[in-house]
Design an enzyme around this catalytic site. Structure first.
Site, short mmCIF file in Angstrom:
data_model
loop_
_atom_site.label_atom_id
_atom_site.label_comp_id
_atom_site.label_asym_id
_atom_site.label_seq_id
_atom_site.Cartn_x
_atom_site.Cartn_y
_atom_site.Cartn_z
CE LYS A 54 -3.89 -2.20 2.31
NZ LYS A 54 -4.44 -2.61 3.61
CD GLN A 98 -3.76 -4.32 6.71
OE1 GLN A 98 -3.79 -3.33 5.99
NE2 GLN A 98 -4.22 -5.49 6.32
CG ASP A 121 -9.91 0.19 5.12
OD1 ASP A 121 -9.65 -0.31 4.02
OD2 ASP A 121 -9.21 0.04 6.14
N1 GUN Z 1 -7.22 -6.54 6.48
C1 GUN Z 1 -7.56 -7.33 5.44
N2 GUN Z 1 -8.16 -6.61 4.48
C2 GUN Z 1 -8.20 -5.34 4.91
C3 GUN Z 1 -8.66 -4.12 4.35
O1 GUN Z 1 -9.19 -4.05 3.24
N3 GUN Z 1 -8.49 -3.02 5.12
C4 GUN Z 1 -7.92 -3.06 6.34
N4 GUN Z 1 -7.82 -1.93 7.01
N5 GUN Z 1 -7.47 -4.17 6.89
C5 GUN Z 1 -7.59 -5.30 6.18
#
Ligand code: GUN
Length: 294
Positions: A54, A98, A121
């Site tokens: 990311k 995350q 998100d």
């Molecule tokens: N953990 C697994 N997928 C995601 C996601 O799309 N966003 C976040 N913040 N954590 C995750």
């Protein structure tokens, strides 16, 4: 194999190029780049890999990327204090914490603390609610990426029968709402659904988001359906290293479907592209600018 292989990697690259153009225009107008803060708690190897990719993608698009790594032992109060700082930081347009978080931290409380305008998100109840009732939501990245692939493949989705397998807040539920907004007839299936194969066989659009390796078989799929595979499962490989497979038995389903996403190289790259999109959109809204159409 008769199905078309939907090139998520290529479609994501094209989208990222358009986002980079949008970022350059934003910088020109506002005098600063859009900023994304990613918060990682602990050392989970899969989460570390996601967070690194990311960060790389954010920088490559010309955005400002800020990473906060906190120890596994961090308290909920300390994490909430950091989120408060990021909420108040005018150079930060997007905040991503995350998941999963360690047991001492209440995930819902943390998500609720993020400013909904920076919730790239799309997990905050305010954004989930806006997606449900209509309005300016930030929409979860993975289902948004799936929708983009479906539109690239099919164009107008009106009247299609869609089955979504999985009812998570992150994928299944928002996916179903997005398809409903496109005037599909939507069914959400889950672990307690009766006769899942028969239900799936009625679908023009089948989205698998269950997290069970190769669960969806060729005999479950209507000839000519479009199949989107959200799963990423590591299974034992012949070489002892393991390999990644989706929730769909790819070779079998590819004999029946009109089009299918591969794993890897299907939905995965779209999720990151949509995170960049959401950050750019959030930045425009925060600055009161008309948002780019991506
Ligand atoms: N953990 C697994 N997928 C995601 C996601 O799309 N966003 C976040 N913040 N954590 C995750």
């Amino acid at each position: 194999m008769s199905a078309r292989r939907i090139d998520g990697k290529g479609i994501a690259e094209a989208l990222r190029a358009r986002i980079a153009d949008g970022v350059a225009a934003f910088r020109e107008t506002v005098g600063r780049p859009p900023g994304l803060a990613v918060v990682l708690v602990g050392e989970d190897p899969a989460s570390s890999v996601y967070v690194r990719s990311k960060g790389k993608a954010t920088g490559a698009a010309g955005m400002r990327s800020v990473e906060h790594r906190l120890a596994d032992s961090v308290s909920e109060a300390e994490l909430l204090a950091l989120i408060g700082e990021l909420n108040r930081d005018p150079g930060i347009d997007g905040i991503l914490v995350q998941l999963p978080l360690p047991g001492q931290i209440d995930e819902q409380r943390v998500i609720a603390a993020i400013d909904p305008a920076k919730d790239v998100d799309g997990f905050h109840v305010e954004n989930a609610g806006r997606l449900a009732v209509g309005g300016e939501a930030l929409v979860p990245c993975t289902p948004l990426g799936c929708l983009h692939l479906l539109k690239a493949e099919l164009g107008d989705l009106t009247g299609k029968d869609a089955v979504v397998i999985g009812r998570s807040n992150i994928v299944g539920k928002p996916m179903a709402l997005l398809l409903l907004a496109e005037s599909c007839t939507v069914t959400i299936a889950h672990s307690r659904t009766r006769d899942l194969p028969e239900l799936c066989r009625r679908a023009d659009i089948l989205v698998a988001a269950v997290g069970r390796a190769e669960m969806v078989r060729g005999a479950w799929v209507k000839p000519g359906a479009v199949v989107i595979d959200v799963g990423i499962n590591r299974i034992a490989g012949g070489d002892g290293k393991g390999r990644l497979v989706g929730d769909v038995a790819f070779d079998e389903v590819a004999e029946v479907a009109a089009a299918i996403t591969p794993v890897p190289g299907g939905v995965g790259p779209m999720t990151i592209a949509m995170l960049l999109r959401n950050t750019l959109v959030a930045a425009h809204r925060r600055e009161g600018l008309e948002e780019p159409r991506l």
